[in-house]
Motif scaffolding. Structure first.
Motif, PDB file in Angstrom:
ATOM      1  N   GLY A 185     -56.551 -56.731 -29.469  1.00  0.00           N
ATOM      2  CA  GLY A 185     -55.789 -55.973 -30.744  1.00  0.00           C
ATOM      3  C   GLY A 185     -56.450 -55.070 -31.463  1.00  0.00           C
ATOM      4  O   GLY A 185     -57.082 -55.454 -32.531  1.00  0.00           O
ATOM      5  N   SER A 245     -50.930 -61.115 -30.371  1.00  0.00           N
ATOM      6  CA  SER A 245     -51.069 -60.980 -31.836  1.00  0.00           C
ATOM      7  C   SER A 245     -51.621 -62.266 -32.536  1.00  0.00           C
ATOM      8  O   SER A 245     -52.620 -62.207 -33.230  1.00  0.00           O
ATOM      9  CB  SER A 245     -49.787 -60.555 -32.495  1.00  0.00           C
ATOM     10  N   ASN A 269     -48.875 -56.849 -29.274  1.00  0.00           N
ATOM     11  CA  ASN A 269     -49.610 -55.771 -30.102  1.00  0.00           C
ATOM     12  C   ASN A 269     -49.237 -54.182 -29.658  1.00  0.00           C
ATOM     13  O   ASN A 269     -50.233 -53.486 -29.916  1.00  0.00           O
ATOM     14  CB  ASN A 269     -51.331 -55.969 -29.964  1.00  0.00           C
TER      15      ASN A 269
END
Length: 382
Positions: free
Chosen positions: A339, A305, A117
């Motif tokens: 994130g 992610s 991220n």
């Protein structure tokens, strides 16, 4: 910023459609579309968004917005340079720039950073890397790196709302793979194209690309076959088909992969569960999605992610089950910590938070929901 519901109402009136006409054309009830427009119900499925966009003859981005006001300005500022690098580069003979071995190492680094991220840093590194790799296009190693960097680029700019640019990036990887002529890399490039298509709402086209690639992917390329198979399953769930056969096949394949993140695909058993969750959510099977979420731990997903996606989809499942808002907010907050850009720009998170702010009654819930809404640019000032 207008909510999705407000935008849909504005576009519907612009098209001259009554609520009843629009609902009928989109295959929705008049009551449900009314609740969406008035912020009383969240849009919970991609297929619903696609149906509304098709009815109003607009793109998904016209409805969901680009979210510029809530993303990382540093990351957003990299998009013009990325676009220029993609459009200015080609596979023709050019004087080599940089050592190829260093460029290949950088390709692996930016892919790993995107999975972590680190969007702004990746965005800054990509333009010179894209340009330099193209100057080594006579070498197979550079073409393989271009397939990889094109995938990284496509996913990055897709997350930054540049959906058309994501398709351009994925196509650059396809060009490199075709020049290489290796079915393994052609199939890998096809996976990037399926993701770009899905971002644009072209799910049937994504399914065709995945099916075509599955016809040529080598048997030993289990991770790539698995990723493409997951794509076909998810597409089936979006267009109203049965995803179970494809998802079951992918689960079997994942059990035989030694390094599921070889191409930064994270094709692992835990990630297959995450795709099952997404398919269940698309089918409206919220209890099944919640049960799947409880069957794994976020640490099983290895990269931030995918962990972010896990918390978002778990929150969506609990929201669909009408669980307490506190539980939903807690999951969204965990996603935002891992994130922030990915979470704040997620269409479904934004829908949930907007609806939650509208209906929140308990002071603690209202305060948390309004905090999320503020960070997402959903609250008007003044």
């Amino acid at each position: 910023m207008d909510t999705i519901g407000v935008t849909i109402r504005r576009l519907r009136r612009w098209r001259g459609l009554t609520l009843e006409q629009a609902a009928g054309l989109a295959g929705l009830s008049k009551g449900y579309l009314s609740k969406i427009e008035n912020g009383k119900a969240a849009v919970e499925r991609r297929s619903t968004l696609v149906a509304i966009a098709d009815t109003l003859r607009v793109s998904l981005a016209d409805i969901t917005g680009d979210g510029l006001e809530i993303r990382d300005p540093d990351a957003d500022s990299t998009v013009p340079a990325i676009r220029a690098a993609l459009l200015d580069s080609d596979l023709n003979d050019n004087p080599p720039q940089g050592e190829l071995s260093s460029l290949v190492a950088e390709t692996q680094l930016v892919a790993a950073m995107r999975q972590a991220n680190q969007m702004a840093e990746v965005g800054h590194r990509l333009p010179p890397l894209i340009t330099a790799l193209h100057t080594h296009a006579r070498q197979a190693e550079a073409l393989r790196a271009l397939v990889s960097v094109a995938h990284t680029t496509s996913l990055l700019v897709k997350g930054l709302g540049a959906l058309d640019l994501a398709w351009i990036a994925a196509n650059r990887g396809h060009e490199a793979a075709e020049r290489l002529g290796d079915p393994h890399w052609i199939s890998l490039a096809a996976f990037a194209r399926t993701q770009a298509c899905s971002g644009l709402g072209a799910h049937r086209r994504a399914g065709v690309l995945a099916a075509n690639a599955l016809e040529i992917v080598p048997e030993e390329s289990v991770d790539v076959r698995g990723a493409l198979t997951l794509t076909t399953g998810f597409i089936d769930s979006v267009i109203g088909g049965d995803p179970s056969a494809a998802l079951d096949e992918a689960e079997g394949l994942a059990e035989h992969v030694e390094d599921g993140n070889r191409h930064h695909l994270l094709f692992t058993p835990a990630n297959v569960v995450l795709w099952r969750m997404s398919a269940a959510l698309e089918g409206g099977h919220y209890a099944a999605a919640a049960t799947l979420a409880e069957s794994i731990h976020p640490s099983d997903l290895e990269i931030n992610s995918r962990r972010t996606t896990y918390f978002i989809d778990y929150a969506r499942a609990l929201w669909g089950l009408r669980r307490p808002d506190e539980d939903v907010i807690e999951l969204i907050a965990q996603a935002e910590t891992l994130g922030p850009v990915r979470t704040r720009s997620n269409t479904f998170v934004r829908e949930i938070v907007s609806t939650m702010v509208e209906r929140a009654r308990r002071q603690a819930v209202a305060r948390e929901a309004r905090g999320l809404a503020s960070r997402m640019g959903l609250l008007r000032v003044g």
